[in-house]
Design an enzyme around this catalytic site. Structure first.
Site, PDB file in Angstrom:
ATOM      1  N   HIS A  25      -6.380   2.959   8.325  1.00  0.00           N
ATOM      2  CA  HIS A  25      -7.312   2.963   7.184  1.00  0.00           C
ATOM      3  C   HIS A  25      -8.597   2.219   7.544  1.00  0.00           C
ATOM      4  O   HIS A  25      -9.698   2.677   7.218  1.00  0.00           O
ATOM      5  CB  HIS A  25      -6.689   2.242   5.974  1.00  0.00           C
ATOM      6  CG  HIS A  25      -5.537   2.928   5.325  1.00  0.00           C
ATOM      7  ND1 HIS A  25      -4.332   2.309   5.114  1.00  0.00           N
ATOM      8  CD2 HIS A  25      -5.413   4.180   4.802  1.00  0.00           C
ATOM      9  CE1 HIS A  25      -3.507   3.147   4.488  1.00  0.00           C
ATOM     10  NE2 HIS A  25      -4.141   4.290   4.300  1.00  0.00           N
ATOM     11  N   SER A 138       1.424   3.750   6.092  1.00  0.00           N
ATOM     12  CA  SER A 138       1.930   2.643   5.275  1.00  0.00           C
ATOM     13  C   SER A 138       3.444   2.730   5.148  1.00  0.00           C
ATOM     14  O   SER A 138       4.150   1.724   5.265  1.00  0.00           O
ATOM     15  CB  SER A 138       1.300   2.688   3.879  1.00  0.00           C
ATOM     16  OG  SER A 138      -0.099   2.585   3.956  1.00  0.00           O
TER      17      SER A 138
HETATM   18  O1  PNS Z   1      -2.756   7.115   0.442  1.00  0.00           O
HETATM   19  P1  PNS Z   1      -2.308   8.391  -0.175  1.00  0.00           P
HETATM   20  O2  PNS Z   1      -1.033   8.184  -0.945  1.00  0.00           O
HETATM   21  O3  PNS Z   1      -2.232   9.530   0.800  1.00  0.00           O
HETATM   22  O4  PNS Z   1      -3.452   8.776  -1.251  1.00  0.00           O
HETATM   23  C1  PNS Z   1      -3.352   9.941  -2.018  1.00  0.00           C
HETATM   24  C2  PNS Z   1      -4.376   9.900  -3.151  1.00  0.00           C
HETATM   25  C3  PNS Z   1      -4.158   8.652  -4.003  1.00  0.00           C
HETATM   26  C4  PNS Z   1      -5.776   9.868  -2.561  1.00  0.00           C
HETATM   27  C5  PNS Z   1      -4.190  11.193  -3.997  1.00  0.00           C
HETATM   28  O5  PNS Z   1      -2.867  11.282  -4.408  1.00  0.00           O
HETATM   29  C6  PNS Z   1      -5.110  11.245  -5.197  1.00  0.00           C
HETATM   30  O6  PNS Z   1      -6.258  11.615  -5.077  1.00  0.00           O
HETATM   31  N1  PNS Z   1      -4.576  10.828  -6.373  1.00  0.00           N
HETATM   32  C7  PNS Z   1      -5.356  10.744  -7.603  1.00  0.00           C
HETATM   33  C8  PNS Z   1      -4.853  11.790  -8.622  1.00  0.00           C
HETATM   34  C9  PNS Z   1      -5.483  13.146  -8.334  1.00  0.00           C
HETATM   35  O7  PNS Z   1      -6.683  13.321  -8.372  1.00  0.00           O
HETATM   36  N2  PNS Z   1      -4.588  14.122  -8.047  1.00  0.00           N
HETATM   37  C10 PNS Z   1      -4.988  15.473  -7.752  1.00  0.00           C
HETATM   38  C11 PNS Z   1      -5.451  15.647  -6.318  1.00  0.00           C
HETATM   39  S1  PNS Z   1      -6.008  17.300  -6.016  1.00  0.00           S
END
Ligand code: PNS
Length: 171
Positions: A25, A138
């Site tokens: 990250h 993670s």
């Molecule tokens: O570190 P990660 O778990 O890979 O992050 C994923 C994250 C948090 C970036 C993704 O799940 C996200 O954007 N979540 C917010 C909710 C959202 O917008 N969901 C629809 C995505 S198309």
């Protein structure tokens, strides 16, 4: 040739769970800061789901890890139970930056990038991850620590210490 600039073209957001931040990250955030004037590290979390670290802990780990990175200003914010596109619209951010470690990451990230673009036009910039950190996530570092392995060099040092304390006390 005429150039077209808008204030928002110089701001990017690096979203994630950051539970906890890894050196993968940090690499992506630093490279985003080299490309943009301002980078917002957005910790997106589900309030109904307990993580390994609290949101306050995750923020503190990220802030410490990015404190000395050169380039654009980096700030850290947390958002609970919100769509990424809504966060970006509120902050006037036109692009998210994400690292890709592998084809598996691409398969996971592409539908989200397309959905975000469909919803509001939010763009996604993919940066190839540092090959030296291709194996770092993670979830994997947590599993390694939980069973007694050493994650030195894979996460910031304060994170390594906190993981050992948090995950081994229940081992
Ligand atoms: O570190 P990660 O778990 O890979 O992050 C994923 C994250 C948090 C970036 C993704 O799940 C996200 O954007 N979540 C917010 C909710 C959202 O917008 N969901 C629809 C995505 S198309």
């Amino acid at each position: 040739m005429a150039t077209v600039t808008t204030p928002s073209t110089r701001r990017a957001l690096t979203p994630g769970s950051y539970d906890p931040i890894t050196l993968g990250h940090v690499d992506v955030i630093g490279r985003a800061a080299a490309l943009y004037d301002e980078v917002i590290v957005a910790i997106l979390h589900n309030p109904a789901k307990a993580g390994t670290f609290t949101v306050e802990e995750r923020i503190a780990f990220v802030e410490a890890a990015v404190a000395d990175l050169p380039g654009g200003e980096i700030r850290v914010e947390a958002f609970a139970g919100r769509l990424l596109v809504d966060v970006c619209r509120d902050l006037d951010v036109p692009v998210v930056v994400k690292g890709l470690r592998s084809g598996t990451d691409f398969a996971y990230e592409l539908p989200m990038a397309l959905m975000n673009r469909h919803l509001t036009g939010l763009e996604t910039l993919f940066l190839p991850g540092d090959p030296a950190l291709e194996h770092v996530s993670s979830s994997l570092v947590k599993e390694v620590v939980r069973y007694g392995g050493d994650v030195t060099g894979l996460v910031p040092e304060p994170v390594r210490a906190a993981l050992e304390e948090r995950l081994r006390e229940h081992a």
